[in-house]
Design an enzyme around this catalytic site. Structure first.
Site, PDB file in Angstrom:
ATOM      1  N   LYS A 288      -2.546   6.112  -3.961  1.00 35.40           N
ATOM      2  CA  LYS A 288      -3.601   6.833  -3.561  1.00 35.40           C
ATOM      3  C   LYS A 288      -3.545   8.038  -4.150  1.00 35.40           C
ATOM      4  O   LYS A 288      -2.126   8.851  -4.253  1.00 35.40           O
ATOM      5  CB  LYS A 288      -3.651   7.012  -2.148  1.00 35.40           C
ATOM      6  CG  LYS A 288      -3.663   6.017  -1.430  1.00 35.40           C
ATOM      7  CD  LYS A 288      -3.971   5.684   0.256  1.00 35.40           C
ATOM      8  CE  LYS A 288      -3.698   4.761   1.061  1.00 35.40           C
ATOM      9  NZ  LYS A 288      -2.153   4.615   1.336  1.00 35.40           N
TER      10      LYS A 288
ATOM     11  N   HIS B  23      -7.262   9.143  -1.690  1.00 38.42           N
ATOM     12  CA  HIS B  23      -6.653   9.189  -0.255  1.00 38.42           C
ATOM     13  C   HIS B  23      -7.670   9.603   0.807  1.00 38.42           C
ATOM     14  O   HIS B  23      -7.808   9.069   2.025  1.00 38.42           O
ATOM     15  CB  HIS B  23      -5.376   9.893  -0.241  1.00 38.42           C
ATOM     16  CG  HIS B  23      -4.368   9.487   0.822  1.00 38.42           C
ATOM     17  ND1 HIS B  23      -3.111   9.804   0.693  1.00 38.42           N
ATOM     18  CD2 HIS B  23      -4.469   9.304   2.162  1.00 38.42           C
ATOM     19  CE1 HIS B  23      -2.581   9.105   1.985  1.00 38.42           C
ATOM     20  NE2 HIS B  23      -3.449   8.952   2.773  1.00 38.42           N
TER      21      HIS B  23
ATOM     22  N   ASP C  18       0.926  -1.291  -0.156  1.00 41.65           N
ATOM     23  CA  ASP C  18      -0.076  -0.305   0.092  1.00 41.65           C
ATOM     24  C   ASP C  18       0.806   1.215  -0.049  1.00 41.65           C
ATOM     25  O   ASP C  18       1.510   1.403   0.989  1.00 41.65           O
ATOM     26  CB  ASP C  18      -0.841  -0.073   1.215  1.00 41.65           C
ATOM     27  CG  ASP C  18      -1.644   1.091   1.247  1.00 41.65           C
ATOM     28  OD1 ASP C  18      -2.854   1.360   0.859  1.00 41.65           O
ATOM     29  OD2 ASP C  18      -1.364   2.164   1.939  1.00 41.65           O
TER      30      ASP C  18
ATOM     31  N   TYR D 124       2.992   9.876   0.642  1.00 45.13           N
ATOM     32  CA  TYR D 124       3.985   9.334   1.542  1.00 45.13           C
ATOM     33  C   TYR D 124       5.360   9.848   0.967  1.00 45.13           C
ATOM     34  O   TYR D 124       6.282   9.897   1.857  1.00 45.13           O
ATOM     35  CB  TYR D 124       3.954   7.872   1.581  1.00 45.13           C
ATOM     36  CG  TYR D 124       2.727   7.238   2.241  1.00 45.13           C
ATOM     37  CD1 TYR D 124       1.855   8.419   2.913  1.00 45.13           C
ATOM     38  CD2 TYR D 124       2.521   5.901   2.236  1.00 45.13           C
ATOM     39  CE1 TYR D 124       0.465   7.764   3.400  1.00 45.13           C
ATOM     40  CE2 TYR D 124       1.159   5.362   2.480  1.00 45.13           C
ATOM     41  CZ  TYR D 124       0.200   6.428   3.058  1.00 45.13           C
ATOM     42  OH  TYR D 124      -0.845   5.891   3.718  1.00 45.13           O
TER      43      TYR D 124
ATOM     44  N   ARG E 248       8.660 -10.755   9.642  1.00 49.32           N
ATOM     45  CA  ARG E 248       8.455 -12.146   9.706  1.00 49.32           C
ATOM     46  C   ARG E 248       7.368 -12.520  10.790  1.00 49.32           C
ATOM     47  O   ARG E 248       6.397 -13.605  10.416  1.00 49.32           O
ATOM     48  CB  ARG E 248       9.729 -12.945  10.114  1.00 49.32           C
ATOM     49  CG  ARG E 248      10.558 -13.344   8.809  1.00 49.32           C
ATOM     50  CD  ARG E 248      11.625 -14.028   9.343  1.00 49.32           C
ATOM     51  NE  ARG E 248      12.537 -13.879  10.139  1.00 49.32           N
ATOM     52  CZ  ARG E 248      13.655 -12.983   9.946  1.00 49.32           C
ATOM     53  NH1 ARG E 248      14.234 -12.503   8.791  1.00 49.32           N
ATOM     54  NH2 ARG E 248      14.332 -12.570  11.030  1.00 49.32           N
TER      55      ARG E 248
ATOM     56  N   LEU F 287      -2.522  -2.486  14.626  1.00 41.66           N
ATOM     57  CA  LEU F 287      -1.832  -2.582  15.807  1.00 41.66           C
ATOM     58  C   LEU F 287      -1.928  -1.366  16.605  1.00 41.66           C
ATOM     59  O   LEU F 287      -1.261  -0.934  17.540  1.00 41.66           O
ATOM     60  CB  LEU F 287      -0.198  -2.848  15.677  1.00 41.66           C
ATOM     61  CG  LEU F 287      -0.093  -3.978  14.722  1.00 41.66           C
ATOM     62  CD1 LEU F 287       1.573  -4.463  14.445  1.00 41.66           C
ATOM     63  CD2 LEU F 287      -0.558  -5.147  15.324  1.00 41.66           C
TER      64      LEU F 287
HETATM   65  N1  NAP Z   1      -5.535   5.669   4.735  1.00 39.59           N
HETATM   66  C1  NAP Z   1      -4.821   6.631   5.468  1.00 39.59           C
HETATM   67  O1  NAP Z   1      -4.823   7.806   5.876  1.00 39.59           O
HETATM   68  C2  NAP Z   1      -3.843   5.835   6.317  1.00 39.59           C
HETATM   69  C3  NAP Z   1      -3.409   6.310   7.580  1.00 39.59           C
HETATM   70  C4  NAP Z   1      -2.253   5.778   8.199  1.00 39.59           C
HETATM   71  C5  NAP Z   1      -1.880   4.580   7.923  1.00 39.59           C
HETATM   72  N2  NAP Z   1      -2.116   4.162   6.267  1.00 39.59           N
HETATM   73  C6  NAP Z   1      -1.662   2.959   5.742  1.00 39.59           C
HETATM   74  O2  NAP Z   1      -1.616   1.888   6.856  1.00 39.59           O
HETATM   75  C7  NAP Z   1      -0.327   1.216   6.873  1.00 39.59           C
HETATM   76  C8  NAP Z   1      -0.228   0.722   8.331  1.00 39.59           C
HETATM   77  O3  NAP Z   1       0.190   1.884   9.114  1.00 39.59           O
HETATM   78  P1  NAP Z   1      -0.020   1.651  10.606  1.00 39.59           P
HETATM   79  O4  NAP Z   1       0.575   2.677  11.486  1.00 39.59           O
HETATM   80  O5  NAP Z   1      -1.472   1.527  10.777  1.00 39.59           O
HETATM   81  O6  NAP Z   1       0.549   0.239  11.111  1.00 39.59           O
HETATM   82  P2  NAP Z   1       0.609  -0.548  12.271  1.00 39.59           P
HETATM   83  O7  NAP Z   1       1.250  -1.858  11.763  1.00 39.59           O
HETATM   84  O8  NAP Z   1      -0.661  -0.641  12.898  1.00 39.59           O
HETATM   85  O9  NAP Z   1       1.637   0.171  13.382  1.00 39.59           O
HETATM   86  C9  NAP Z   1       2.825   0.337  13.108  1.00 39.59           C
HETATM   87  C10 NAP Z   1       3.476   0.598  14.271  1.00 39.59           C
HETATM   88  O10 NAP Z   1       3.373  -0.354  14.926  1.00 39.59           O
HETATM   89  C11 NAP Z   1       4.739  -0.912  15.194  1.00 39.59           C
HETATM   90  N3  NAP Z   1       5.079  -2.486  15.205  1.00 39.59           N
HETATM   91  C12 NAP Z   1       4.781  -3.142  13.914  1.00 39.59           C
HETATM   92  N4  NAP Z   1       5.010  -4.218  14.155  1.00 39.59           N
HETATM   93  C13 NAP Z   1       5.041  -4.723  15.190  1.00 39.59           C
HETATM   94  C14 NAP Z   1       5.103  -5.758  16.203  1.00 39.59           C
HETATM   95  N5  NAP Z   1       4.961  -6.994  15.764  1.00 39.59           N
HETATM   96  N6  NAP Z   1       5.156  -5.728  17.558  1.00 39.59           N
HETATM   97  C15 NAP Z   1       5.153  -4.458  18.217  1.00 39.59           C
HETATM   98  N7  NAP Z   1       5.258  -3.133  17.437  1.00 39.59           N
HETATM   99  C16 NAP Z   1       4.898  -3.291  16.027  1.00 39.59           C
HETATM  100  C17 NAP Z   1       5.817  -0.265  14.489  1.00 39.59           C
HETATM  101  O11 NAP Z   1       6.951  -0.006  15.217  1.00 39.59           O
HETATM  102  P3  NAP Z   1       8.547   0.232  14.524  1.00 39.59           P
HETATM  103  O12 NAP Z   1       8.304   1.519  13.833  1.00 39.59           O
HETATM  104  O13 NAP Z   1       9.192   0.354  15.732  1.00 39.59           O
HETATM  105  O14 NAP Z   1       8.793  -0.807  13.821  1.00 39.59           O
HETATM  106  C18 NAP Z   1       5.312   1.059  14.417  1.00 39.59           C
HETATM  107  O15 NAP Z   1       5.502   1.900  15.223  1.00 39.59           O
HETATM  108  C19 NAP Z   1       0.659   2.742   6.700  1.00 39.59           C
HETATM  109  O16 NAP Z   1       1.953   2.259   6.218  1.00 39.59           O
HETATM  110  C20 NAP Z   1      -0.020   3.079   5.383  1.00 39.59           C
HETATM  111  O17 NAP Z   1       0.057   2.489   4.205  1.00 39.59           O
HETATM  112  C21 NAP Z   1      -3.334   4.859   5.903  1.00 39.59           C
END
Ligand code: NAP
Length: 312
Positions: free
Chosen positions: A86, A119, A52, A57, A271, A220
């Protein structure tokens, strides 16, 4: 006995028979270009086949480079991965949609996209400034274009064959319904924040009825602490099934029928986040009974991203 084979490979059919989306998706919202390249490579290596991206970004080139290198090294065909990007808020005017799409495609180094999303439903002042502000620091919105105008321009991208499916992101049910009613190409996917503290049950029900894939970001809880990863229900289940809290949260999301996006930034976490297993029914029910409610990302209210770094 926990079955570990199916969740990781689950693919969700898109409407109109236009392919399938791998339920487990890797999100590329990563501030640092070098980390973007390494994390994308590690995600592909770990087994992720859904990526994605977003114009906003600022790292489509790095993602594209990592994907090309990874596909070549692992002899994976382009058709075997699913790539989304997006359209940003400052490109909602219909005449800006195709140029924005082509620019993203060029940066990613791809010939077609599997999915193109609007987006956010908020149109900003059209132009190259992605964050237009007035002298008081307030966002300058564009009131002269509707979401439906932008949607029609998205439809014509599908008609011309460069993009297999289109959808919306950061959208509420009230904004989604009229698009579903009047569009000639119905949204294939909606991407919204969703996790046990924000299950978005009503939106999920609507998506199920209409055959729209519900794609959850922040599964998460954006990794925020204190937060979901430390929730006692989640850690209790994790200890019981011998998985990590992250794996429990990701499995819950897939088992309730959504696709998801997660952003592990190291090979070990890639992983870990790919290696999810089916949770027993009582664990799912326990998670569904969590009462805490929390929205982490305010983008859905303003169109202003909560977690985007400044580039350059
Ligand atoms: N449409 C939108 O407006 C929008 C908004 C936000 C995100 N997104 C999309 O959604 C994607 C996911 O982002 P998210 O922030 O939602 O992802 P997420 O996986 O919920 O959170 C990522 C965070 O979790 C931590 N993390 C990841 N794997 C982990 C694990 N196994 N154990 C402990 N902590 C872990 C990471 O830490 P570290 O950094 O220390 O690795 C990071 O701080 C983005 O990259 C983007 O593509 C879309």
């Amino acid at each position: 006995m926990i079955d570990s084979s199916d969740l990781r490979m689950k693919r969700i059919p898109l409407n109109h028979g236009i392919g399938q989306m791998p339920a487990l998706g890797f999100g590329t919202l990563i501030p640092d270009p070098a980390v973007t390249i390494a994390a994308t490579r590690d995600a592909l290596e770990a087994g992720f086949r859904h990526f994605d991206c977003a114009e906003r970004y600022g790292n489509e080139r790095e993602v594209g480079r990592a994907l090309q290198a990874g596909l070549a090294a692992k002899r994976i065909a382009r058709e075997d991965i699913f790539v989304t990007t997006k359209l940003w808020n400052s490109n909602h005017r219909p005449e800006r949609v195709e140029p924005a799409f082509e620019a993203s495609l060029d940066r990613l180094g791809l010939k077609y996209l599997d999915l193109y999303l609007i987006h956010t439903p908020f149109a900003f002042r059209p132009g190259d400034d992605q964050d237009p502000r007035d002298q008081n620091g307030n966002v300058v919105y564009d009131r002269d274009v509707t979401l439906l105008d932008t949607w029609k321009a998205m439809e014509s991208l599908v008609d011309r064959g460069k993009c297999r499916a289109i959808g919306l992101s950061d959208i509420s049910l009230d904004e989604l319904k009229p698009i579903c009613e009047s569009a000639s190409i119905k949204p294939a996917v909606v991407q919204v924040e969703a996790h046990p503290y924000l299950p978005e049950t009503e939106l999920l029900e609507f998506c199920r009825e209409k055959g729209v894939v519900f794609l959850a970001f922040a599964p998460l809880g954006h990794g925020m602490k204190p937060g979901l990863l430390e929730d006692p229900v989640i850690s209790g289940i994790a200890a019981r099934v011998r998985k990590t809290p992250a794996q429990v949260l990701l499995a819950w999301a897939v088992q309730r029928g959504t696709a998801l996006l997660t952003t592990p930034k190291s090979a070990a976490r890639a992983r870990e986040n790919f290696d999810i297993s089916t949770l027993p029914e009582d664990a799912l029910e326990e998670i569904n009974r969590i009462q805490t409610r929390q929205r982490l990302n305010q983008v859905v209210k303003t169109g202003v991203p909560g977690f985007i770094p400044h580039s350059g």
